[in-house]
Structures are given as C-alpha cells and as structure tokens.
Write a protein that holds these residues in place. Structure first.
Motif, PDB file in Angstrom:
ATOM      1  N   GLU B 108       0.837  -1.213   0.000  1.00  0.00           N
ATOM      2  CA  GLU B 108       0.000   0.000   0.000  1.00  0.00           C
ATOM      3  C   GLU B 108       0.866   1.256   0.000  1.00  0.00           C
ATOM      4  N   CYS B 111       2.850   1.615  -3.356  1.00  0.00           N
ATOM      5  CA  CYS B 111       2.108   1.820  -4.620  1.00  0.00           C
ATOM      6  C   CYS B 111       1.051   2.916  -4.560  1.00  0.00           C
ATOM      7  N   ALA B 112       0.567   3.265  -3.366  1.00  0.00           N
ATOM      8  CA  ALA B 112      -0.531   4.231  -3.323  1.00  0.00           C
ATOM      9  C   ALA B 112      -0.075   5.612  -2.848  1.00  0.00           C
ATOM     10  N   LEU B 267      -3.655  -1.435  -6.763  1.00  0.00           N
ATOM     11  CA  LEU B 267      -3.257  -0.149  -6.164  1.00  0.00           C
ATOM     12  C   LEU B 267      -2.751   0.812  -7.232  1.00  0.00           C
ATOM     13  N   PRO B 271      -6.777   2.504  -6.830  1.00  0.00           N
ATOM     14  CA  PRO B 271      -6.559   2.400  -5.373  1.00  0.00           C
ATOM     15  C   PRO B 271      -7.855   2.463  -4.574  1.00  0.00           C
ATOM     16  N   TYR B 274      -9.318  -0.936  -4.313  1.00  0.00           N
ATOM     17  CA  TYR B 274      -8.518  -1.759  -3.401  1.00  0.00           C
ATOM     18  C   TYR B 274      -8.867  -1.420  -1.947  1.00  0.00           C
ATOM     19  N   PHE B 275      -8.874  -0.114  -1.624  1.00  0.00           N
ATOM     20  CA  PHE B 275      -9.098   0.285  -0.230  1.00  0.00           C
ATOM     21  C   PHE B 275     -10.532  -0.021   0.212  1.00  0.00           C
TER      22      PHE B 275
END
Lengths: 345, 345
Positions: B108, B111-112, B267, B271, B274-275
């Motif tokens: 995380e 990549c984010a 991500l 993102p 994903y989150f």
C-alpha cells in the motif's frame, strides 16, 4: 578536499556571462577565457551563470559551448558546466542505455554520492529523460548485474554513524560463507552490499579482515587472479590449437561481475583509492582513456580530487599534473590542470 | 476527494493546544473535545499544534494522547496525529519487522503514495529508526516476496503522463507469456511492475486486456481460484483422512504471493477499489478488523476517502458510515465518523 579554486572576489554572474560571450565572439574561440571563468566557479556559481546567460542572450550556455568548442575540451567543458545532478544523470543514462559489463559509471554514481545526492540524480533523471533511472537500468541490464545494479541505484542508505557490531560480525560471516562457496551473486551478499549504511559496511569489512585474515577485497582479487590464470591458460591452449579467444578474454562476465563487486567495496571503503586507480589506468594506457579521465576530474574536482591527487602521488611517485601534462594537449590539458587546481588563475 | 472537514475559521495552534490541554485535565478525558480539534485539522495544522504543544507544555502531544486515551480510539488518534510520512514510516516498520506474507501494508505504501511522498517516508524512516526502509524490508523478507517488495519500496517512479504504446504492447505480451508459464516471480514480471510509471503500467494492463481478452488482475484471480479449488479439494481430502490442514489453508505462500501481485496491480490501477475492499473485509469479519479499518481511514481521510466511500456505497448498497456505526463503538466510532466527514462538527 576539493581542487576547485574560486577567486576571493568572484565577478557577478552577469560579468562572467559577458566574458564568456566575448570568448565566443568573432573568428575562433578564446578557450583560455572560457577556462579562466568556468573552471574557477563552483556548482552554484555556474548555475547562476547559466541562468544569467539564458536571460541575457536567450539561449542555453551549453548550446554556445557545444558550438564553440570541440573534441575532448568540449566534453570536459560541457560535463563540468552541468549541475552535478544533471551531469550524473547524463553519465548514468549513457551507462545504462549503452550498458556494458565493464562499465563502472553506475556503480560510481550509486556508491560515491551521498544518499541525498543520489536521490537528486534520480530527480534530474526524471526531468531529463522522462523515465526513472532504475527503469532504464532494469531494462538494459541482465542477470547478476541487474541483481546488483538495480538495488544500488535505488538505494537511500541510512547515513548516521551508528554501527551494530553484532550485525557486522554475523554479516561478515555470511559474506565469508558465500564467498567460500563462490556464491558471489547470492541474494544475501547483494542485500548486505546494497542496503546497509556505509559505516555499517565498513565495520563488516573490518570484521571480515579480523576474523578471516584477509580484506574482503583481496579475497575477491585472489579469485580474480585465479580466473585470470585460467583465462591465460586457455589462451595458451587456444593459441596452440589456433583458436582466437581474444573476445572471451576481453570481457568474461564472471570476471566483470567480480570486478563490479570489488568496485562497490572500494567505493564504499576508500573512494579516493578507487578513483586514483581509474585515473592511473586511464593515463597508463597506450592512448589515453580521455572518457574516464574527463569523468573523474569533472565529477571529483568539487569533492575529493585533492585527496585523489595525494594518493596518486604516493602510489606513482609523480604528481598527477605531470602525468596529465605528458598525456594530454592544448585546451583539454589546460582545462584539466585548472580543475586540478594547478593553473595560474 | 478527501473526507477531512476543516472549519472555515480555524483557531490558532495555540488555541487548539489549550483546548487539548483542557481535554486532558482533571479526572477522565474529554474525548469529544479531542475529536472536535484533531479530526478537523489537516496535516500542516496538526504539525503546528504539535509544535505549539511542545513549546507550551514542554512535552510531545503524542505522549499526552498516549497517556489520556486507550484501545482502538488511542490507536486511531495517535496514527492520525502523526505527520503522514511519520505515520507511513511507523506502519512500514511494523510491517517489515513483523513481516507476514499476508500483510499488504508495504505494498500500500509503495504503490498508493506519490513518488515524492514515498521518498519522504524513506527520509522519515531514517530519522525514526536509524536504518533505511529497504534495509529492514530486505532483512526481514525472503524469496519471491523480497524480490517484489525491495524494488517496490525503493522505487522513485517517473510521474509524467507520457505513455509509450509500443512498450505497452511488448510488455503486455511479456506479462502474458510469463503468466501463461506460471512464472509469476520471473524477474521480468517484477521489473515491469516495480519500475514503470503508473500511466505506462495502466496502458500495459489495458493492452493486456485488449490483446488477450482478460484483465490481468482477473487472470491472476482465476489462477487464485484454481489454487483455492485445489486447497478446498485438499481440505475435503484431509478431513476425510482426519488431518488438520487449517494452517496450510490460512496462508499458502504461492497464494499469498499472487494476492500481493494483485494488490500491486489494483493499487496502481484503482486504489479506491482496493481500499474499499480492505474496509469491506475488515467490517464483514466476525469481529471487526480494527487494525485495517483504522489504517485505511487514517491514511486516506486526507487523500481519497470520499471516493472510497462512494465505491463502498455502490458495492454494498449501504453507506460506509452505517456499517461503521454497526461495527464500532463509543469514541472510536466517533473518531471514525469524524474522519469520514460525518460528525456534527
């Protein structure tokens, strides 16, 4: 320990620009004037001159220099005039995109700059090439070299002086075990060399020497000689069989990889000795290696060239300036001597 | 697309400090007052409050918060009050030093965050832990995970919008070939995922979808289901044979590695999806996963939590706030709702 000499009263960037413009005017170029200005200004001052030149004459100083200078003199003037991060980005780009296993430029940039400076090079790389440094290194290198170079150029090593002696002992043993197995590209060897802080690595190398009776670099060197012996042996064999193996001898990947590992160790322990050797080899060749000589003088004049000169004198019993005078000529020679701190200005 | 709501007239850091000090005074703690101040200040304002608190009361605000708050409320207040880079460094350190293959926190963070933000986390890591982030990641991870995570956390991806379509096509084919061979940890796969810019990777993933008829993520998912099927099959078998394999089922390294690859892809592409999924799974569990919920809310409230809330509503047909109210309690619930932009302040 820089050799760069800046005069006590530095003219304004505007005045320097006018001098440079005068050097470019009319027939021919006044190279001495270019040297007297640029070779005696630090990075911040050269940057200010470039900005003033752009504002006054509407073009980049580098363009004018490219137009007005030639050959090795042109190369060193351009390289020197660039900001250190731009210069390293340029050198790294050339080394990555025209990758060859004997090229040590990426290792020099990754290991002989501070963590912050290496990061600034990566920023400059984005700006100049619209890609990342690690992207180009990864795309153009292969196998063991990629495994070593990618984490090296991506590193942001911790720079505190703290040393964990317990870790130094265990990692010295780890390195010894792997070297004994000839597992030079083992991922644990690469992990230690590419991620630990420089003080921690120096402690690990000292521990290696204490514990196993040989400096790690010499151990890699002994193995190098062993390979060299094998290569020589196979040369005699191939000559006897009338097979040309000169290409194999020129660049043996295993040999080059070991030399790369040694470069990492030396650049972390004693960069001045590493750079002295590069200069020595560049001058000792039949036909000087101007590319290497230019790179080391341009990249170290503001850093540790004074130290490198001392090592050179002590190693070769002759001042570096004398060797440079012997092997180079005219404006290129003048520029080198100026950056070595040995001209009349 | 942040959910953080800062009042139009923000009190001075000094006034905020006084309010916080008041909240800590006497018997008990006024949690509502803490929330009304801290949950409505952005990172720069919280930093100014911490500095003013240190200057006024001679101690770190975090110390007082640690003393005055408890449980999940304490965790989210502390995490939120930290500067984003300090917070990420803390989370990354915990994830690296207590490494487990199912932990996605390092992915995380790598990549984010923007390239610059990831670098700022690496700087904060030096300061807080006297080591480098990549050093700890390399020392605590192994095999395929190390091969993936080390370049991910060391990356400084180019952030321009330029896309090379020729490269996108060739690298989509490369990914397809490697995935077909089940060579998920092939160094070329890792090279592409960890060094290319995000716009370039999105173009490559789109090209993959166009050329081979499946989103790359689904392909990894199909394979995941295939493994899951195998696992289920072996579960039935082991139940029949009266062998407990629950531990194996919980964490299959191959499975975890594929899930990590999917996390990288998601991500980079989306993102917010994903989150949303991490939050959904944290709430759907028997017993809420407060660690994940706290982390996502604290790290995204100033970034894209509004978008994540929209995805949640659309995916679950219920507002995220309702799910949070259902699963959490008291001050922890109040703090979450405040950061979700849904309290009365």
């Amino acid at each position: 320990m820089a050799t760069l000499r800046v005069p006590p009263a530095v003219p304004s960037p505007q005045e320097d620009c006018e001098q440079l413009h005068k050097a470019f005017e009319g027939w021919g170029t006044n190279e001495k004037l270019i040297i007297s200005v640029l070779a005696h200004r630090n990075a911040a001052q050269r940057k200010a001159i470039r900005e003033a030149y752009q504002a006054t004459y509407g073009k980049d100083l580098l363009e004018s220099l490219l137009h007005e200078t030639h050959g090795d003199f042109e190369k060193i003037v351009l390289l020197w005039t660039l900001e250190p991060s731009e210069r390293d980005a340029l050198l790294a780009n050339e080394a990555a995109t025209k990758w060859h296993p004997t090229n040590r430029v990426l290792i020099e940039i990754a290991c002989a700059r501070s963590s912050q400076d290496l990061f600034t090079v990566r920023c400059a790389y984005h700006k100049q090439y619209k890609r990342s440094l690690e992207e180009d290194v990864a795309a153009h290198t292969k196998a063991d070299f990629r495994k070593l170079l990618l984490p090296l150029v991506s590193a942001y090593r911790y720079e505190g002086e703290e040393v964990n002696m317990h870790l130094a002992k265990s990692e010295a043993k780890l390195l010894h075990d792997k070297i004994s197995e000839k597992a030079y590209s083992d991922e644990e060897v690469i992990r230690v060399l590419t991620t630990r802080s420089k003080p921690q690595l120096i402690a690990t190398f000292n521990q290696y020497n204490n514990e196993f009776g040989n400096p790690i670099n010499k151990v890699l060197k002994i193995i190098y000689f062993f390979f060299f012996f094998l290569s020589t042996h196979s040369l005699i064999l191939s000559l006897a069989l009338n097979i040309s193996s000169s290409q194999d001898l020129k660049s043996d990947p295993k040999d080059d990889y070991l030399a790369a590992l040694r470069a990492v160790v030396r650049l972390i322990c004693c960069p001045e000795k590493y750079f002295e050797k590069v200069i020595r080899l560049s001058l000792n060749k039949l036909g000087t290696d101007e590319t290497a000589l230019t790179r080391i003088v341009a990249t170290r004049a503001e850093v540790d060239l004074k130290l490198i000169k001392e090592v050179y004198q002590s190693r070769n019993s002759v001042p570096l300036e004398n060797a440079v005078k012997h092997d180079t000529h005219r404006h290129y020679e003048d520029m080198l001597l100026a950056l070595l701190g040995s001209d009349q200005n």
